[in-house]
Design a protein around this motif. Structure first.
Motif, PDB file in Angstrom:
ATOM      1  N   LEU A   3      -9.269  69.095  85.043  1.00 31.51           N
ATOM      2  CA  LEU A   3      -9.873  68.231  85.960  1.00 31.51           C
ATOM      3  C   LEU A   3     -11.450  69.055  86.557  1.00 31.51           C
ATOM      4  CD1 LEU A   3      -6.327  67.743  87.417  1.00 31.51           C
ATOM      5  CD2 LEU A   3      -7.587  66.180  86.731  1.00 31.51           C
ATOM      6  N   HIS A   4     -11.685  70.091  86.820  1.00 37.52           N
ATOM      7  CA  HIS A   4     -12.795  70.699  86.624  1.00 37.52           C
ATOM      8  C   HIS A   4     -13.975  70.905  85.541  1.00 37.52           C
ATOM      9  CE1 HIS A   4     -10.406  71.253  90.953  1.00 37.52           C
ATOM     10  NE2 HIS A   4      -9.498  71.061  90.269  1.00 37.52           N
ATOM     11  N   ASN A   5     -13.788  70.404  84.887  1.00 37.98           N
ATOM     12  CA  ASN A   5     -14.903  71.264  83.954  1.00 37.98           C
ATOM     13  C   ASN A   5     -14.762  72.810  83.524  1.00 37.98           C
ATOM     14  OD1 ASN A   5     -15.992  68.547  83.884  1.00 37.98           O
ATOM     15  ND2 ASN A   5     -17.091  69.204  85.468  1.00 37.98           N
ATOM     16  N   GLU A   6     -13.292  73.132  83.564  1.00 36.14           N
ATOM     17  CA  GLU A   6     -13.318  74.277  82.785  1.00 36.14           C
ATOM     18  C   GLU A   6     -13.773  74.630  80.919  1.00 36.14           C
ATOM     19  OE1 GLU A   6     -10.695  72.960  84.239  1.00 36.14           O
ATOM     20  OE2 GLU A   6      -9.305  73.749  85.935  1.00 36.14           O
ATOM     21  N   PRO A   7     -13.544  75.920  81.080  1.00 39.94           N
ATOM     22  CA  PRO A   7     -14.134  75.851  79.656  1.00 39.94           C
ATOM     23  C   PRO A   7     -12.600  75.843  78.635  1.00 39.94           C
ATOM     24  CG  PRO A   7     -13.817  77.858  80.643  1.00 39.94           C
ATOM     25  CD  PRO A   7     -13.872  77.594  81.987  1.00 39.94           C
ATOM     26  N   PHE A   8     -11.445  74.860  79.418  1.00 42.75           N
ATOM     27  CA  PHE A   8     -10.469  75.011  78.655  1.00 42.75           C
ATOM     28  C   PHE A   8      -9.103  73.575  78.821  1.00 42.75           C
ATOM     29  CE2 PHE A   8      -9.365  77.690  82.627  1.00 42.75           C
ATOM     30  CZ  PHE A   8      -8.485  76.616  82.999  1.00 42.75           C
ATOM     31  N   GLU A  12       0.236  69.343  75.637  1.00 44.81           N
ATOM     32  CA  GLU A  12       1.519  70.221  74.657  1.00 44.81           C
ATOM     33  C   GLU A  12       1.055  70.756  73.900  1.00 44.81           C
ATOM     34  OE1 GLU A  12       4.748  67.953  75.023  1.00 44.81           O
ATOM     35  OE2 GLU A  12       4.232  66.666  76.837  1.00 44.81           O
ATOM     36  N   ALA A  13       1.424  71.845  72.927  1.00 44.81           N
ATOM     37  CA  ALA A  13       1.394  72.100  72.054  1.00 44.81           C
ATOM     38  C   ALA A  13       1.191  71.647  71.120  1.00 44.81           C
ATOM     39  CB  ALA A  13       2.553  73.261  72.041  1.00 44.81           C
ATOM     40  N   LYS A  14       1.206  71.661  69.638  1.00 45.28           N
ATOM     41  CA  LYS A  14       1.182  71.248  68.186  1.00 45.28           C
ATOM     42  C   LYS A  14       1.943  72.044  68.179  1.00 45.28           C
ATOM     43  CE  LYS A  14      -2.676  67.836  68.689  1.00 45.28           C
ATOM     44  NZ  LYS A  14      -3.924  68.388  68.441  1.00 45.28           N
ATOM     45  N   GLU A  20       1.269  80.532  66.111  1.00 39.71           N
ATOM     46  CA  GLU A  20      -0.020  81.274  67.252  1.00 39.71           C
ATOM     47  C   GLU A  20       0.193  82.033  68.631  1.00 39.71           C
ATOM     48  OE1 GLU A  20      -4.684  80.580  68.629  1.00 39.71           O
ATOM     49  OE2 GLU A  20      -4.084  78.649  67.271  1.00 39.71           O
ATOM     50  N   THR A  21       0.992  80.784  69.208  1.00 42.70           N
ATOM     51  CA  THR A  21       1.177  81.116  70.902  1.00 42.70           C
ATOM     52  C   THR A  21       2.157  81.948  70.656  1.00 42.70           C
ATOM     53  OG1 THR A  21       0.624  78.662  71.297  1.00 42.70           O
ATOM     54  CG2 THR A  21       2.231  79.330  72.842  1.00 42.70           C
ATOM     55  N   GLY A  22       3.711  82.192  69.957  1.00 43.83           N
ATOM     56  CA  GLY A  22       4.111  82.860  70.173  1.00 43.83           C
ATOM     57  C   GLY A  22       3.629  84.881  69.891  1.00 43.83           C
ATOM     58  N   LYS A  23       2.968  84.559  69.186  1.00 36.45           N
ATOM     59  CA  LYS A  23       2.128  86.020  68.582  1.00 36.45           C
ATOM     60  C   LYS A  23       1.159  85.692  70.090  1.00 36.45           C
ATOM     61  CE  LYS A  23       2.198  85.884  63.632  1.00 36.45           C
ATOM     62  NZ  LYS A  23       1.090  85.533  62.568  1.00 36.45           N
ATOM     63  N   ALA A  65      -3.132  76.487  77.316  1.00 33.14           N
ATOM     64  CA  ALA A  65      -4.676  76.384  77.481  1.00 33.14           C
ATOM     65  C   ALA A  65      -5.024  76.621  75.963  1.00 33.14           C
ATOM     66  CB  ALA A  65      -5.005  77.053  78.728  1.00 33.14           C
ATOM     67  N   SER A  66      -6.312  75.610  76.141  1.00 32.56           N
ATOM     68  CA  SER A  66      -7.040  75.846  74.717  1.00 32.56           C
ATOM     69  C   SER A  66      -8.226  75.415  74.530  1.00 32.56           C
ATOM     70  CB  SER A  66      -6.852  74.842  73.693  1.00 32.56           C
ATOM     71  OG  SER A  66      -6.594  73.739  73.548  1.00 32.56           O
ATOM     72  N   ASP A  67      -9.521  76.832  73.683  1.00 28.82           N
ATOM     73  CA  ASP A  67     -10.559  75.896  74.017  1.00 28.82           C
ATOM     74  C   ASP A  67     -10.963  75.057  73.245  1.00 28.82           C
ATOM     75  OD1 ASP A  67     -10.577  77.573  71.689  1.00 28.82           O
ATOM     76  OD2 ASP A  67     -11.466  79.468  72.680  1.00 28.82           O
ATOM     77  N   ASN A  68     -12.813  75.467  72.997  1.00 27.12           N
ATOM     78  CA  ASN A  68     -13.354  74.418  72.757  1.00 27.12           C
ATOM     79  C   ASN A  68     -13.055  74.762  70.796  1.00 27.12           C
ATOM     80  OD1 ASN A  68     -14.124  73.269  74.548  1.00 27.12           O
ATOM     81  ND2 ASN A  68     -16.621  73.903  74.251  1.00 27.12           N
ATOM     82  N   ASN A  69     -12.435  75.836  70.537  1.00 24.51           N
ATOM     83  CA  ASN A  69     -12.968  76.059  69.182  1.00 24.51           C
ATOM     84  C   ASN A  69     -10.751  75.544  69.012  1.00 24.51           C
ATOM     85  OD1 ASN A  69     -15.218  77.018  69.135  1.00 24.51           O
ATOM     86  ND2 ASN A  69     -14.259  78.725  69.843  1.00 24.51           N
ATOM     87  N   LYS A  70     -10.228  74.928  69.765  1.00 27.64           N
ATOM     88  CA  LYS A  70      -9.004  75.207  69.992  1.00 27.64           C
ATOM     89  C   LYS A  70      -7.955  76.337  69.560  1.00 27.64           C
ATOM     90  CE  LYS A  70      -9.437  70.328  69.293  1.00 27.64           C
ATOM     91  NZ  LYS A  70     -10.599  70.610  69.914  1.00 27.64           N
ATOM     92  N   ALA A  71      -8.346  77.746  69.889  1.00 30.93           N
ATOM     93  CA  ALA A  71      -7.932  79.118  70.011  1.00 30.93           C
ATOM     94  C   ALA A  71      -6.761  78.673  71.228  1.00 30.93           C
ATOM     95  CB  ALA A  71      -9.110  79.692  70.111  1.00 30.93           C
ATOM     96  N   VAL A  72      -5.722  79.163  71.123  1.00 31.16           N
ATOM     97  CA  VAL A  72      -4.966  79.451  72.198  1.00 31.16           C
ATOM     98  C   VAL A  72      -5.154  80.248  73.463  1.00 31.16           C
ATOM     99  CG1 VAL A  72      -2.076  79.222  72.539  1.00 31.16           C
ATOM    100  CG2 VAL A  72      -2.797  78.237  70.821  1.00 31.16           C
TER     101      VAL A  72
END
Length: 176
Positions: A3-8, A12-14, A20-23, A65-72
């Motif tokens: 909503l606010h041009n955040e960098p993320f 919902e997680a795939k 990766e999310t659990g770790k 929340a993921s970034d442009n590189n799809k990192a969690v």
């Protein structure tokens, strides 16, 4: 949702992101000063490590929340049915309520508003479902989150407090 041009991006997680999310969550919680370690609460940390399994329960989502590189960068579990909340105390008996559990933000992504955005996304899901309140728990080791919840309008719900071993867990409620 961005909503606010955040960098993320909040979404919902795939299933391929569950590991990766659990770790990330295990790393966050085990890194909290004063919070019980994996050897103290092995079942809790196993739940975190396999956090994606919770999505098998009805009305339960793992938001990330993921970034442009799809990192969690962060994650939270939204429970649209409190009977699946899975904590001690009275929270599982709450009606017309959603729950938020296991909010975690990667240390390298703190200060970007990810925790707030994930919490807001859960609140919005509860509103969209027509629920009257959102329930969550926190501890003294999580004062950053505690203060954020209070700023967002959550109020202490003393009747939802419980003890997990030596750890006192504090209940909060947001009326929608």
């Amino acid at each position: 949702m961005n909503l606010h041009n955040e960098p993320f991006l909040i979404r919902e997680a795939k299933s391929k992101e569950f590991e990766e999310t659990g770790k990330m969550m295990v790393g966050v919680y085990s890194g909290l000063k004063g919070f019980p370690q994996p050897e103290d609460f092995p079942q809790y940390y196993d739940l975190l490590l396999h956090i994606g399994r919770l999505t098998e329960k009805p009305k339960t989502s793992l938001l990330i929340a993921s970034d442009n590189n799809k990192a969690v960068l962060g994650a939270v579990v939204y429970l649209g049915d409190m009977s699946n909340y899975g904590s001690k105390g009275l929270a599982t008996q709450e009606k017309n309520a959603a729950g938020i559990r296991f909010l975690a933000v990667s240390p390298n992504a703190r200060g970007l508003g990810i925790g707030k955005a994930l919490t807001f996304a859960c609140i919005q899901k509860a509103k969209d479902s027509g629920l009257a309140q959102v329930i969550l728990h926190t501890t003294l080791t999580m004062m950053t989150a505690w203060k954020m919840y209070e700023k967002m309008g959550f109020q202490r719900a003393y009747e939802l407090d419980f003890d997990q071993g030596d750890l006192h867990v504090f209940g909060f409620r947001l009326l929608l």
